[in-house]
Design an enzyme around this catalytic site. Structure first.
Site, mmCIF file in Angstrom:
data_model
loop_
_atom_site.group_PDB
_atom_site.id
_atom_site.type_symbol
_atom_site.label_atom_id
_atom_site.label_comp_id
_atom_site.label_asym_id
_atom_site.label_seq_id
_atom_site.Cartn_x
_atom_site.Cartn_y
_atom_site.Cartn_z
ATOM 1 C CE LYS A 1 7.463 -4.351 -0.851
ATOM 2 N NZ LYS A 1 7.163 -5.501 0.017
ATOM 3 C CG ASP B 1 10.535 -4.503 4.275
ATOM 4 O OD1 ASP B 1 10.320 -3.783 5.274
ATOM 5 O OD2 ASP B 1 9.804 -5.465 3.944
ATOM 6 C CE LYS C 1 11.275 -7.580 6.163
ATOM 7 N NZ LYS C 1 10.169 -8.540 6.128
ATOM 8 N NE ARG D 1 0.077 -6.125 3.053
ATOM 9 C CZ ARG D 1 -0.194 -7.318 3.572
ATOM 10 N NH1 ARG D 1 -1.377 -7.565 4.103
ATOM 11 N NH2 ARG D 1 0.716 -8.278 3.564
HETATM 12 N N1 BES Z 1 9.219 -7.549 1.675
HETATM 13 C C1 BES Z 1 8.498 -8.427 2.507
HETATM 14 C C2 BES Z 1 8.159 -9.754 1.842
HETATM 15 C C3 BES Z 1 9.315 -10.632 1.427
HETATM 16 C C4 BES Z 1 9.673 -11.721 2.201
HETATM 17 C C5 BES Z 1 10.000 -10.410 0.248
HETATM 18 C C6 BES Z 1 10.713 -12.537 1.808
HETATM 19 C C7 BES Z 1 11.049 -11.243 -0.147
HETATM 20 C C8 BES Z 1 11.389 -12.309 0.646
HETATM 21 C C9 BES Z 1 7.183 -7.771 2.918
HETATM 22 O O1 BES Z 1 7.204 -6.396 3.039
HETATM 23 C C10 BES Z 1 6.831 -8.300 4.266
HETATM 24 O O2 BES Z 1 7.537 -8.052 5.191
HETATM 25 N N2 BES Z 1 5.702 -9.001 4.348
HETATM 26 C C11 BES Z 1 5.234 -9.551 5.566
HETATM 27 C C12 BES Z 1 3.763 -9.254 5.676
HETATM 28 C C13 BES Z 1 3.183 -9.579 7.008
HETATM 29 C C14 BES Z 1 3.734 -8.659 8.063
HETATM 30 C C15 BES Z 1 1.682 -9.439 6.911
HETATM 31 C C16 BES Z 1 5.493 -11.051 5.527
HETATM 32 O O3 BES Z 1 5.356 -11.653 4.455
HETATM 33 O O4 BES Z 1 5.872 -11.593 6.552
HETATM 34 ZN ZN ZN Z 2 8.559 -5.439 1.872
HETATM 35 MN MN MN Z 3 7.910 -5.733 4.916
#
Ligand code: BES
Ligand code: ZN
Ligand code: MN
Length: 512
Positions: free
Chosen positions: A274, A279, A286, A360
């Site tokens: 990935k 992000d 976020k 994903r």
């Molecule tokens: N990059 C994030 C996940 C992440 C969180 C990496 C903390 C490192 C530290 C990922 O893209 C994300 O935002 N995931 C979401 C998914 C949800 C929206 C289903 C999450 O984990 O909140």
């Molecule tokens: Zn991410």
């Molecule tokens: Mn994300």
């Protein structure tokens, strides 16, 4: 980077800035609680056999990672002795664990920032010990100073430059096995540290095209084949997942395929990373407090990149293909909206319910692309879910797989190289939570077990009959607290050593 060498010179005669020795807790002994670890006999003798007492007087406890500095005895060429704690003394003759040595060497190397040369007289019993101390020293000496005005990482090492050279002391220095261990440790640590550099590089300087250019440079340098799909090629190829995630950014996405082939290869391992260079969450933005470290969201791609280059440098007899799914996830007028449907490279359609579940989507396209070559196995690596961090904490990555034996093999490999990992299940009942009224599936499911839901989503894009595993490194990829052992603050290089170990196992026919 810090140099790594071997020497048969006895500690007193080494021209260096410091000699590193190990000190352990010896609760069973009558003489006291501390014991100087094997390898430092000549140092202890120079203190009339009282080094443990001296360290005790200075307040040393032998705790793992504890560093005690003291003036070297007269007659030593080096002015300083640095004792590093090894924790409890192992059972008689059992020897010190590789990870204990790796961490101790790392802590010592970090404490020696600002010096040029240090001799390591730690308890090394065999070539594996040499490898561990070498890796620990090179990884612990790491600093990221590209953006510091004075060229030094003032934050984590008081403005001092990293240790210049780590000299591993021992009678076996001339031994081929020890030389090979140093060569492997050097290649591995250099590439792992390069992965850390990529992770630490701010997202305004490392966008998908810039990352792809770094891969092209490395390919040229190490004789790898590289293919970069830009936004036009991605559109022509139908990579709807990668394009959908990248569409909000002014910096277009890329899919990089980096191939190392060995003429003696019997197996083909595909690695998928990935590579979200930043992000923001996209339209599902976020909140502040959750986006400051999201430059680390390409740590999976960085790990894959480092592992492929390391495999090439080590000349492993296996074919390794790395797939870097690179995009920047940003909100804008051209960004994918919650409610949009993407047609993925596999042909499946995905309703995007949350644009922050973007990893994903890019991985789905890269997994399907990797599957087309029918490799013997695919391993993807991703900072995929916050849920995995909640489940396993910030030092352990989760392993999911469509094959129990493969998941176990990866867990074992991780343990062997000193990476903390844990097997996670793929409960079938969570799949239906991703059913979409509009598309083949949605990119979100139940909130509970979010890390497992993400794994189930990825599974939909793995070619029929291909052994596959998914490593969710969201916890350990980026160290937000202080440095420890050989792990610095910031990008850690999580999963690199496990991936290289897997490539080695595949090369020797020991991986499935
Ligand atoms: N990059 C994030 C996940 C992440 C969180 C990496 C903390 C490192 C530290 C990922 O893209 C994300 O935002 N995931 C979401 C998914 C949800 C929206 C289903 C999450 O984990 O909140
Ligand atoms: Zn991410
Ligand atoms: Mn994300």
């Amino acid at each position: 980077m810090t140099a790594l060498t071997l020497s048969t010179t006895a500690a007193p005669g080494l021209r260096a800035d410091a000699i590193v020795v190990g000190v352990a807790k010896d609760s069973g002994s009558k003489s006291g609680d501390l014991v100087v670890a094997p390898g430092a006999e000549s140092v202890d003798e120079a203190y009339d056999g009282k080094l443990a007492d001296v360290l005790g007087t200075l307040g040393a406890s032998g705790a793992e990672g504890e560093v005690t500095k003291l003036p070297a005895p007269s007659g030593f060429k080096a002015p300083l002795v640095l004792a590093v704690g090894l924790g409890p003394r192992p059972e008689k003759d059992a020897g010190y664990e590789a990870e204990v040595l790796r961490r101790a060497a790392g802590a010592a190397a970090r404490a020696l920032a600002g010096t040029k040369t240090a001799g390591f007289a730690l308890p090394v019993a065999d070539a594996a010990g040499t490898a561990a101390v070498g890796e620990g020293a090179l990884l612990g000496a790491y600093s990221f100073d590209a953006y510091k005005e004075n060229g030094k990482d003032a934050d984590s090492r008081d403005g001092k430059a990293p240790l210049g050279e780590a000299v591993l002391l021992g009678d076996n220095a001339g031994d081929e096995a020890h030389k090979a261990a140093v060569a492997r440790a050097t290649a591995l640590a250099e590439e792992l540290n390069r992965a850390r550099d990529l992770i630490n590089t701010p997202p305004n300087d490392l966008n998908p095209a810039a990352f792809a250019a770094v891969a092209e440079d490395a390919a040229e340098k190490h004789g790898l084949k590289v293919q970069v799909l830009d936004e036009k090629a991605l559109a022509e190829g139908g990579y709807g997942g990668i394009l959908g995630v990248g569409s909000g950014s002014a910096a277009a996405p890329r899919l990089v395929k980096l191939s190392y082939t060995s003429p003696k290869a019997k197996k083909h391992l595909a690695l998928v990373g990935k590579g979200i260079t930043y992000d923001s969450g996209g339209i599902s933005l976020k909140p502040a407090g959750h986006n400051e470290t999201m430059k680390c969201d390409m740590a999976g791609a960085a790990a894959v990149f480092a592992a492929v280059v390391a495999a090439a440098r080590l000349g492993l007899e296996v074919n390794v293909t790395g797939w870097l799914a690179l995009a920047e996830n940003m909100p804008s007028g051209s960004a994918t909206r919650p409610g949009d449907v993407l047609r993925m490279f596999s042909g499946k359609t995905v309703e995007v319910l949350n644009t922050d579940a973007e990893g994903r989507l890019v991985l789905a396209d890269a997994l399907w692309a990797a599957s087309q070559e029918k490799p013997d196995a695919i391993v993807d690596v991703a900072t995929l879910t916050g849920a995995m961090v909640l489940a396993l904490g910030s030092r352990t990555f989760g392993i999911m797989a469509n094959d129990d034996a493969f998941r176990s093999a990866i867990h074992e490999a991780a343990e062997e190289v000193g990476e903390e990992a844990w097997p996670m299940p793929m409960p079938e009942h969570l799949r239906k939570g991703m059913d979409s009224p509009t598309a083949d599936l949605a990119n979100m499911g139940e909130r509970m077990g979010g890390g497992l839901v993400a794994g189930l989503f990825l599974r939909e894009f793995v070619g029929e009959g291909i052994t596959w595993a998914h490593l969710d490194i969201a916890g350990p990829a980026f160290n937000e607290s202080g440095p420890f052992g050989y792990t610095p603050k910031g990008g850690t290089g999580s999963a690199v050593r496990t991936l290289v170990r897997l490539a080695e196992l595949a090369a020797s026919g020991d991986l499935g």
